[in-house]
Design a protein around this motif. Structure first.
Motif, PDB file in Angstrom:
ATOM      1  N   LYS A 206     -12.750   6.880  22.083  1.00 44.33           N
ATOM      2  CA  LYS A 206     -12.389   6.074  20.939  1.00 44.33           C
ATOM      3  C   LYS A 206     -10.948   5.834  21.915  1.00 44.33           C
ATOM      4  O   LYS A 206     -10.468   4.585  20.785  1.00 44.33           O
ATOM      5  N   GLY A 207      -9.817   6.244  22.468  1.00 49.36           N
ATOM      6  CA  GLY A 207      -8.266   5.909  22.673  1.00 49.36           C
ATOM      7  C   GLY A 207      -7.474   6.496  21.356  1.00 49.36           C
ATOM      8  O   GLY A 207      -6.701   5.870  21.459  1.00 49.36           O
ATOM      9  N   GLY A 208      -8.729   7.721  21.060  1.00 45.69           N
ATOM     10  CA  GLY A 208      -7.374   8.193  19.864  1.00 45.69           C
ATOM     11  C   GLY A 208      -7.367   7.671  18.573  1.00 45.69           C
ATOM     12  O   GLY A 208      -7.468   6.253  18.450  1.00 45.69           O
ATOM     13  N   TYR A 209      -5.800   8.357  18.158  1.00 44.79           N
ATOM     14  CA  TYR A 209      -5.373   7.914  16.525  1.00 44.79           C
ATOM     15  C   TYR A 209      -4.632   6.609  16.921  1.00 44.79           C
ATOM     16  O   TYR A 209      -3.777   7.132  17.453  1.00 44.79           O
ATOM     17  N   GLY A 210      -4.889   5.255  15.523  1.00 45.88           N
ATOM     18  CA  GLY A 210      -3.519   4.919  15.058  1.00 45.88           C
ATOM     19  C   GLY A 210      -1.919   5.811  14.684  1.00 45.88           C
ATOM     20  O   GLY A 210      -2.573   6.325  14.201  1.00 45.88           O
ATOM     21  N   LYS A 211      -1.095   5.366  15.165  1.00 45.66           N
ATOM     22  CA  LYS A 211       0.290   6.606  14.556  1.00 45.66           C
ATOM     23  C   LYS A 211       0.261   6.806  12.827  1.00 45.66           C
ATOM     24  O   LYS A 211       0.854   7.421  13.087  1.00 45.66           O
ATOM     25  N   HIS A 212      -0.814   5.759  12.565  1.00 49.08           N
ATOM     26  CA  HIS A 212      -0.643   5.942  10.818  1.00 49.08           C
ATOM     27  C   HIS A 212      -2.157   7.386   9.943  1.00 49.08           C
ATOM     28  O   HIS A 212      -1.730   7.176   9.148  1.00 49.08           O
ATOM     29  N   ALA A 213      -2.261   7.192  11.370  1.00 47.17           N
ATOM     30  CA  ALA A 213      -3.775   7.128  11.078  1.00 47.17           C
ATOM     31  C   ALA A 213      -4.528   8.587   9.828  1.00 47.17           C
ATOM     32  O   ALA A 213      -5.281   9.232   9.485  1.00 47.17           O
ATOM     33  N   LYS A 214      -3.618   9.306  10.009  1.00 46.56           N
ATOM     34  CA  LYS A 214      -3.816  11.003   9.397  1.00 46.56           C
ATOM     35  C   LYS A 214      -2.566  11.169   8.780  1.00 46.56           C
ATOM     36  O   LYS A 214      -2.134  12.067   8.044  1.00 46.56           O
ATOM     37  N   ASN A 215      -2.176   9.941   8.093  1.00 45.74           N
ATOM     38  CA  ASN A 215      -0.858  10.416   7.231  1.00 45.74           C
ATOM     39  C   ASN A 215      -1.535   9.453   6.069  1.00 45.74           C
ATOM     40  O   ASN A 215      -0.995   8.734   5.398  1.00 45.74           O
ATOM     41  N   HIS A 216      -1.720  10.104   5.160  1.00 45.39           N
ATOM     42  CA  HIS A 216      -1.941   9.787   3.736  1.00 45.39           C
ATOM     43  C   HIS A 216      -1.247   9.586   2.676  1.00 45.39           C
ATOM     44  O   HIS A 216      -1.896   8.042   2.128  1.00 45.39           O
ATOM     45  N   GLU A 217       0.035   9.508   2.293  1.00 44.94           N
ATOM     46  CA  GLU A 217       0.944   8.841   2.222  1.00 44.94           C
ATOM     47  C   GLU A 217       1.106   7.233   2.686  1.00 44.94           C
ATOM     48  O   GLU A 217       0.907   6.482   1.669  1.00 44.94           O
ATOM     49  N   LYS A 218       0.930   6.794   4.105  1.00 44.67           N
ATOM     50  CA  LYS A 218       0.856   5.712   4.343  1.00 44.67           C
ATOM     51  C   LYS A 218       0.226   5.155   4.051  1.00 44.67           C
ATOM     52  O   LYS A 218       0.106   3.740   3.293  1.00 44.67           O
ATOM     53  N   MET A 219      -0.924   5.826   3.979  1.00 41.57           N
ATOM     54  CA  MET A 219      -2.239   4.851   4.077  1.00 41.57           C
ATOM     55  C   MET A 219      -2.460   4.285   2.544  1.00 41.57           C
ATOM     56  O   MET A 219      -2.507   3.149   1.603  1.00 41.57           O
ATOM     57  N   LYS A 220      -1.698   5.331   1.350  1.00 43.32           N
ATOM     58  CA  LYS A 220      -1.952   5.099   0.651  1.00 43.32           C
ATOM     59  C   LYS A 220      -1.515   3.969  -0.292  1.00 43.32           C
ATOM     60  O   LYS A 220      -0.520   2.978  -1.124  1.00 43.32           O
ATOM     61  N   GLN A 221      -0.285   4.017   0.225  1.00 45.09           N
ATOM     62  CA  GLN A 221       0.948   3.134   0.133  1.00 45.09           C
ATOM     63  C   GLN A 221       0.427   1.692   0.877  1.00 45.09           C
ATOM     64  O   GLN A 221       0.776   0.349   0.139  1.00 45.09           O
ATOM     65  N   GLU A 222      -0.003   1.820   1.942  1.00 42.80           N
ATOM     66  CA  GLU A 222      -0.545   0.320   2.234  1.00 42.80           C
ATOM     67  C   GLU A 222      -1.706  -0.399   1.161  1.00 42.80           C
ATOM     68  O   GLU A 222      -1.185  -1.493   0.930  1.00 42.80           O
ATOM     69  N   MET A 223      -2.442   0.507   0.695  1.00 39.83           N
ATOM     70  CA  MET A 223      -3.232  -0.228  -0.750  1.00 39.83           C
ATOM     71  C   MET A 223      -2.140  -0.650  -1.409  1.00 39.83           C
ATOM     72  O   MET A 223      -2.934  -1.692  -2.083  1.00 39.83           O
ATOM     73  N   TYR A 224      -1.571   0.252  -2.245  1.00 41.63           N
ATOM     74  CA  TYR A 224      -0.811  -0.292  -3.480  1.00 41.63           C
ATOM     75  C   TYR A 224      -0.420  -1.080  -2.806  1.00 41.63           C
ATOM     76  O   TYR A 224       0.505  -2.360  -3.742  1.00 41.63           O
ATOM     77  N   ASP A 225       0.123  -1.583  -1.188  1.00 39.73           N
ATOM     78  CA  ASP A 225       1.159  -2.858  -1.335  1.00 39.73           C
ATOM     79  C   ASP A 225       0.627  -3.731  -1.216  1.00 39.73           C
ATOM     80  O   ASP A 225       1.170  -5.172  -1.789  1.00 39.73           O
ATOM     81  N   VAL A 226      -0.654  -3.669  -0.684  1.00 41.00           N
ATOM     82  CA  VAL A 226      -1.534  -5.322  -0.764  1.00 41.00           C
ATOM     83  C   VAL A 226      -1.905  -5.338  -1.992  1.00 41.00           C
ATOM     84  O   VAL A 226      -1.487  -6.800  -2.282  1.00 41.00           O
ATOM     85  N   LEU A 227      -2.405  -4.580  -2.807  1.00 41.89           N
ATOM     86  CA  LEU A 227      -2.877  -4.987  -3.894  1.00 41.89           C
ATOM     87  C   LEU A 227      -1.885  -5.284  -5.242  1.00 41.89           C
ATOM     88  O   LEU A 227      -1.867  -5.854  -6.482  1.00 41.89           O
ATOM     89  N   GLY A 228      -0.346  -5.547  -4.379  1.00 43.51           N
ATOM     90  CA  GLY A 228       0.929  -5.734  -5.264  1.00 43.51           C
ATOM     91  C   GLY A 228       0.447  -4.308  -6.981  1.00 43.51           C
ATOM     92  O   GLY A 228       0.929  -5.044  -7.888  1.00 43.51           O
ATOM     93  N   MET A 229       0.104  -3.599  -6.398  1.00 45.65           N
ATOM     94  CA  MET A 229       0.363  -2.774  -7.469  1.00 45.65           C
ATOM     95  C   MET A 229       1.754  -1.708  -8.449  1.00 45.65           C
ATOM     96  O   MET A 229       2.437  -1.967  -7.309  1.00 45.65           O
ATOM     97  N   SER A 230       2.007  -2.139  -9.372  1.00 46.05           N
ATOM     98  CA  SER A 230       3.366  -1.807 -10.740  1.00 46.05           C
ATOM     99  C   SER A 230       3.225  -0.329 -10.355  1.00 46.05           C
ATOM    100  O   SER A 230       2.345   0.584 -10.288  1.00 46.05           O
ATOM    101  N   ALA A 231       4.449  -0.035 -10.634  1.00 43.95           N
ATOM    102  CA  ALA A 231       4.873   1.552 -10.539  1.00 43.95           C
ATOM    103  C   ALA A 231       4.127   2.278 -11.904  1.00 43.95           C
ATOM    104  O   ALA A 231       3.232   3.869 -11.265  1.00 43.95           O
TER     105      ALA A 231
END
Length: 315
Positions: A206-231
């Motif tokens: 498949k050409g490898g993983y994206g640079k954040h594909a195994k970074n669970h913290e960044k993946m969670k943060q992506e969801m939090y940022d897109v949803l505009g979640m408060s602390a």
């Protein structure tokens, strides 16, 4: 002429980008999977030219997370804001070409508890003893019949998506627990090694993983940022998810260690109770817009996984 050469090269670098000029490519992400997802959305929702163009940009920007579905959060937010109500209804309704394996694994992946036992049948059979194989056959038959029943009910409209996903997760949680109880430690080690080999092979093809594909913290943060979640929302959600995971693991461990001797039906009901409690608490964390983005994300994730994980070539 010599004075113009540095200027010309600099201009060329500026236009095409230094990485492309030197032949370095970003191989993260799978163009086929993204192209096919966009094709599916275009066909199913009759996207406008602008919607198609904008969606391409969001998919391109998500490649750092490939093959994780975190790559789709920005696209989900865009679709929530730009689809018509009719398009949203079509996106969120079960597709006509629904396949039970797809929605089972998508549901499994959504809860981040995928262990691939159900995708390793041939190898598992090769490492089992005769007695284990007999038990395994019974387990596989029960799982298949149970999932087919849920799938047929969902397709017939006699179950809601929420009810179907709960039942499917219950079946898969039982199957994993039963597998962990069936296999020896040595067999589990062999299975893990086979998983790794298959994963490495998939990654190369498949050409490898994206640079954040195994970074669970960044993946969670992506969801939090897109949803505009408060602390406060984030803190509450993470606490609920930790409790949910702990409850499932306790049930799993008690079953595997013989503390409880549940039938498949009893185990599935126990999982359902845990899921219902989690869902009721979780749903009040989000506002209406956030919930709609989450539902849209899940809908496009199922379509995306059809091409990125299961390897289906088209419909």
């Amino acid at each position: 002429m010599n004075k113009l050469l540095p200027i010309t090269i600099f201009s060329l670098l500026f236009i095409i980008g230094c990485e492309n000029f030197f032949g370095d490519r970003n191989d993260s992400g799978d163009p086929y999977a993204y192209d096919m997802l966009l094709y599916d959305l275009e066909q199913d929702l009759a996207l406008s030219s602008k919607q198609i163009s904008d969606s391409k940009d969001f998919l391109r920007n998500g490649r750092d997370f490939f093959p994780d579905n975190a790559s789709l959060w920005k696209l989900a937010s865009y679709l929530q804001q730009n689809l018509t109500q009719e398009q949203k209804e079509r996106l969120l309704s079960p597709p006509e070409d629904l396949i039970s394996e797809e929605i089972t694994e998508e549901n499994d992946y959504h809860h981040k508890r995928l262990r691939h036992h159900h995708r390793m049948d041939e190898f598992i059979r090769s490492i089992l003893s005769a007695d284990q194989l007999s038990d395994y056959n019974e387990m596989v038959t029960y799982k298949k019949d149970a999932l087919d029943e849920v799938y047929n009910d969902l397709k017939a409209g006699s179950q809601t998506k929420k009810e179907a996903y709960r039942e499917m997760m219950g079946v898969m949680e039982w199957f994993r627990a039963a597998m962990d109880k069936l296999l020896t430690d040595d067999q589990k080690s062999l299975l893990e090694e086979m998983h790794k080999q298959k994963d490495d092979h998939w990654r190369k093809s498949k050409g490898g993983y994206g640079k954040h594909a195994k970074n669970h913290e960044k993946m969670k943060q992506e969801m939090y940022d897109v949803l505009g979640m408060s602390a406060e929302q984030i803190s509450t959600l993470e606490s609920l998810e930790a409790s949910f995971k702990s409850s499932l693991e306790l049930l799993h461990d008690n079953f595997v260690n013989g503390v409880v001797d549940y039938t498949p039906e009893e185990y599935i009901l126990s999982v359902g109770s845990i899921i219902d409690s989690f869902h009721e608490d979780k749903i009040i964390v989000f506002d209406t817009v956030q919930l709609e983005i989450i539902e849209i994300h899940r809908a496009i994730a199922r379509r995306f996984m059809k091409h990125s994980r299961w390897g289906h070539k088209g419909r």
